[in-house]
Design an enzyme around this catalytic site. Structure first.
Site, PDB file in Angstrom:
ATOM      1  N   CYS A   1       0.811  -1.230   0.000  1.00 47.27           N
ATOM      2  CA  CYS A   1       0.000   0.000   0.000  1.00 47.27           C
ATOM      3  C   CYS A   1       0.841   1.276   0.000  1.00 47.27           C
ATOM      4  CB  CYS A   1      -0.953   0.006   1.186  1.00 47.27           C
ATOM      5  SG  CYS A   1      -2.069  -1.404   1.168  1.00 47.27           S
TER       6      CYS A   1
ATOM      7  N   HIS B   1      -3.281   7.336   2.220  1.00 49.67           N
ATOM      8  CA  HIS B   1      -3.689   6.016   1.730  1.00 49.67           C
ATOM      9  C   HIS B   1      -5.091   5.739   2.270  1.00 49.67           C
ATOM     10  CE1 HIS B   1      -4.012   1.861   0.891  1.00 49.67           C
ATOM     11  NE2 HIS B   1      -3.751   1.454   2.119  1.00 49.67           N
TER      12      HIS B   1
ATOM     13  N   ASN C   1     -10.189  -0.072  -0.116  1.00 51.48           N
ATOM     14  CA  ASN C   1      -8.724   0.010  -0.087  1.00 51.48           C
ATOM     15  C   ASN C   1      -8.190  -0.590  -1.393  1.00 51.48           C
ATOM     16  OD1 ASN C   1      -5.982  -0.335   0.346  1.00 51.48           O
ATOM     17  ND2 ASN C   1      -6.200  -1.138   2.416  1.00 51.48           N
TER      18      ASN C   1
HETATM   19  O1  UT7 Z   1      -3.545  -0.844   3.658  1.00 51.48           O
HETATM   20  C1  UT7 Z   1      -3.299  -1.194   4.983  1.00 51.48           C
HETATM   21  C2  UT7 Z   1      -4.159  -2.349   5.182  1.00 51.48           C
HETATM   22  N1  UT7 Z   1      -4.996  -2.528   6.242  1.00 51.48           N
HETATM   23  C3  UT7 Z   1      -5.555  -1.681   7.132  1.00 51.48           C
HETATM   24  O2  UT7 Z   1      -5.372  -0.512   7.182  1.00 51.48           O
HETATM   25  C4  UT7 Z   1      -6.493  -2.338   8.097  1.00 51.48           C
HETATM   26  C5  UT7 Z   1      -6.298  -1.877   9.515  1.00 51.48           C
HETATM   27  N2  UT7 Z   1      -7.279  -2.458  10.386  1.00 51.48           N
HETATM   28  C6  UT7 Z   1      -8.595  -2.157  10.314  1.00 51.48           C
HETATM   29  O3  UT7 Z   1      -9.011  -1.363   9.500  1.00 51.48           O
HETATM   30  C7  UT7 Z   1      -9.525  -2.795  11.334  1.00 51.48           C
HETATM   31  O4  UT7 Z   1      -8.785  -3.494  12.297  1.00 51.48           O
HETATM   32  C8  UT7 Z   1     -10.553  -3.749  10.677  1.00 51.48           C
HETATM   33  C9  UT7 Z   1     -11.545  -2.936   9.864  1.00 51.48           C
HETATM   34  C10 UT7 Z   1      -9.860  -4.763   9.804  1.00 51.48           C
HETATM   35  C11 UT7 Z   1     -11.348  -4.484  11.770  1.00 51.48           C
HETATM   36  O5  UT7 Z   1     -11.980  -3.560  12.627  1.00 51.48           O
HETATM   37  P1  UT7 Z   1     -11.919  -3.756  14.215  1.00 51.48           P
HETATM   38  O6  UT7 Z   1     -12.687  -2.652  14.803  1.00 51.48           O
HETATM   39  O7  UT7 Z   1     -10.461  -3.902  14.597  1.00 51.48           O
HETATM   40  O8  UT7 Z   1     -12.724  -5.102  14.400  1.00 51.48           O
HETATM   41  P2  UT7 Z   1     -12.250  -6.472  15.071  1.00 51.48           P
HETATM   42  O9  UT7 Z   1     -11.242  -7.142  14.212  1.00 51.48           O
HETATM   43  O10 UT7 Z   1     -11.916  -6.199  16.491  1.00 51.48           O
HETATM   44  O11 UT7 Z   1     -13.581  -7.304  15.028  1.00 51.48           O
HETATM   45  C12 UT7 Z   1     -14.710  -6.921  15.836  1.00 51.48           C
HETATM   46  C13 UT7 Z   1     -15.818  -7.915  15.598  1.00 51.48           C
HETATM   47  C14 UT7 Z   1     -15.385  -9.379  15.709  1.00 51.48           C
HETATM   48  O12 UT7 Z   1     -16.439 -10.098  16.338  1.00 51.48           O
HETATM   49  P3  UT7 Z   1     -16.375 -10.447  17.912  1.00 51.48           P
HETATM   50  O13 UT7 Z   1     -15.123 -11.267  18.060  1.00 51.48           O
HETATM   51  O14 UT7 Z   1     -16.303  -9.133  18.596  1.00 51.48           O
HETATM   52  O15 UT7 Z   1     -17.634 -11.201  18.111  1.00 51.48           O
HETATM   53  C15 UT7 Z   1     -15.256  -9.840  14.287  1.00 51.48           C
HETATM   54  O16 UT7 Z   1     -15.482 -11.215  14.135  1.00 51.48           O
HETATM   55  O17 UT7 Z   1     -16.321  -7.770  14.256  1.00 51.48           O
HETATM   56  C16 UT7 Z   1     -16.366  -9.052  13.619  1.00 51.48           C
HETATM   57  N3  UT7 Z   1     -16.151  -8.864  12.187  1.00 51.48           N
HETATM   58  C17 UT7 Z   1     -17.144  -8.650  11.322  1.00 51.48           C
HETATM   59  N4  UT7 Z   1     -18.476  -8.587  11.468  1.00 51.48           N
HETATM   60  C18 UT7 Z   1     -19.223  -8.355  10.386  1.00 51.48           C
HETATM   61  C19 UT7 Z   1     -14.973  -8.821  11.524  1.00 51.48           C
HETATM   62  N5  UT7 Z   1     -15.192  -8.590  10.214  1.00 51.48           N
HETATM   63  C20 UT7 Z   1     -16.531  -8.479  10.075  1.00 51.48           C
HETATM   64  C21 UT7 Z   1     -17.361  -8.237   8.954  1.00 51.48           C
HETATM   65  N6  UT7 Z   1     -18.693  -8.173   9.156  1.00 51.48           N
HETATM   66  N7  UT7 Z   1     -16.868  -8.029   7.708  1.00 51.48           N
END
Ligand code: UT7
Length: 325
Positions: A119, A252, A282
């Site tokens: 990225c 980005h 993204n």
């Molecule tokens: O180019 C650089 C690349 N990447 C990035 O910049 C990504 C950086 N990270 C992020 O943007 C965030 O960490 C994410 C968007 C990937 C995730 O957001 P988060 O607020 O950190 O969520 P989480 O991983 O803590 O997940 C929270 C909950 C989980 O459920 P439980 O364990 O709380 O029951 C996940 O299973 O959300 C659930 N979850 C979803 N639910 C519905 C994860 N993905 C999804 C989804 N739809 N797509």
């Protein structure tokens, strides 16, 4: 006389197939994968993304973006003596996507190579092109970010497949006697390879490992916020500027929450931040030139303004470029 490099044209291209969060959620539901528009919008700010048709490659998307950038710059393909394509989704193992694109464009004979910094690829590519122009090694460059990330997504993994999209952006960067690019700052730390990777490779005619994207989203998030701030401050300091001098932050486009946090740390209001993540998702190396072109064409960003471009990505890589448009 001192030599500088300056952006003289921008262009971008999105493949026509657009999926809203609801469209994607409906497709994923047929595979038993549950997600929702509410979750995606709340956690990422993404509302839609574009996916390329199966036969369309990064070079095809990059070609359209490059043609538009050339037109905006009033330049011909035959004027170009350097092509750098930033991509993590190349058309082939080799030759480079830059060589394939060069031939499609009709810029044969120019220097052409790919940059792989995920990225942060466009920031890396722009910095290399700037250095080559300043050294006299090139006069008129096409710097392109092009990706078909849909090809490396695991559509059974809802924590990653809702985040990414396909697209391309390009700039024409030319030698100039007035600055353009004022400063840049590039870094990498390979100890973080595992938090964002596609751990597959080709060997003996087979794909070994797993050629789909894996990400520890929370680890990436935490690292990104600190490193983006560091890159922004280093770059501003190199040019003797402060955050308040910036007209536009062009980050980005990964997650609106990362952008908000970067802006907050720099004490920049969100109305100085270019946001396209809602419409593009993204698009990795393509995200900054896509956002830049959208901002230029909408009339938001104007010639002469001070722009800070910044990115983080797999590697881990990070960096920023400060420039006068
Ligand atoms: O180019 C650089 C690349 N990447 C990035 O910049 C990504 C950086 N990270 C992020 O943007 C965030 O960490 C994410 C968007 C990937 C995730 O957001 P988060 O607020 O950190 O969520 P989480 O991983 O803590 O997940 C929270 C909950 C989980 O459920 P439980 O364990 O709380 O029951 C996940 O299973 O959300 C659930 N979850 C979803 N639910 C519905 C994860 N993905 C999804 C989804 N739809 N797509």
């Amino acid at each position: 006389m001192k030599l500088y490099s300056r952006i003289t044209g921008t262009g971008s291209y999105l493949p026509p197939r657009r999926l809203t969060n609801a469209d994607l959620a409906a497709e994923l539901a047929t595979q038993g994968v549950e997600t929702s528009d509410d979750w995606i919008v709340e956690r990422t700010g993404i509302r839609a993304r574009h996916f390329a048709a199966p036969e369309v490659c990064s070079s095809d998307l990059g070609l359209e973006a490059a043609r538009r950038a050339l037109q905006a710059a009033g330049a011909e393909a035959t004027d170009i003596d350097l092509i750098i394509v930033a991509t993590s989704t190349p058309d082939m193992v080799f030759p480079s996507t830059a060589c394939i694109l060069q031939n499609k464009l009709g810029a044969n004979g120019s220097t052409a190579f790919d940059v792989q910094a995920v990225c942060s690829g466009f920031i890396y590519a722009l910095t290399i092109a700037d250095a080559m122009i300043k050294s006299g090694a090139a006069k008129k460059a096409l710097v392109i970010g092009a990706e078909v990330f849909s090809r490396i997504l695991d559509f059974k993994d809802r924590t990653t497949c809702v985040l990414f999209g396909d697209g391309a952006g390009a700039v024409v960067l030319e030698a100039s006697d007035t600055p353009g690019i004022l400063a840049s700052d590039l870094h990498a730390d390979g100890k973080h390879v595992g938090i964002l990777c596609v751990p597959g490779h080709v060997s003996g005619g087979k794909v070994l490992g797993d050629p789909l994207l894996k990400m520890d989203g929370q680890a990436v998030f935490k690292l990104a916020v600190g490193l983006l701030d560091e890159a922004a401050r280093n770059t501003l300091a190199k040019a003797g500027k402060v955050a308040a001098d910036i007209d536009w932050l062009v980050p980005h486009q990964a997650n609106i929450r990362i952008m908000q946090s970067t802006a907050r740390k720099l004490k920049l209001p969100m109305d100085k931040v270019i946001v396209t993540v809602d419409q593009h998702g993204n698009t990795s190396a393509a995200s900054i030139p896509l956002a830049l072109d959208a901002a230029v064409r909408s009339g938001k960003v104007k010639p002469g303004e001070l722009l800070l471009l910044e990115a983080v990505g797999g590697g881990f890589t990070w960096g920023a470029v400060l420039l006068n448009l």
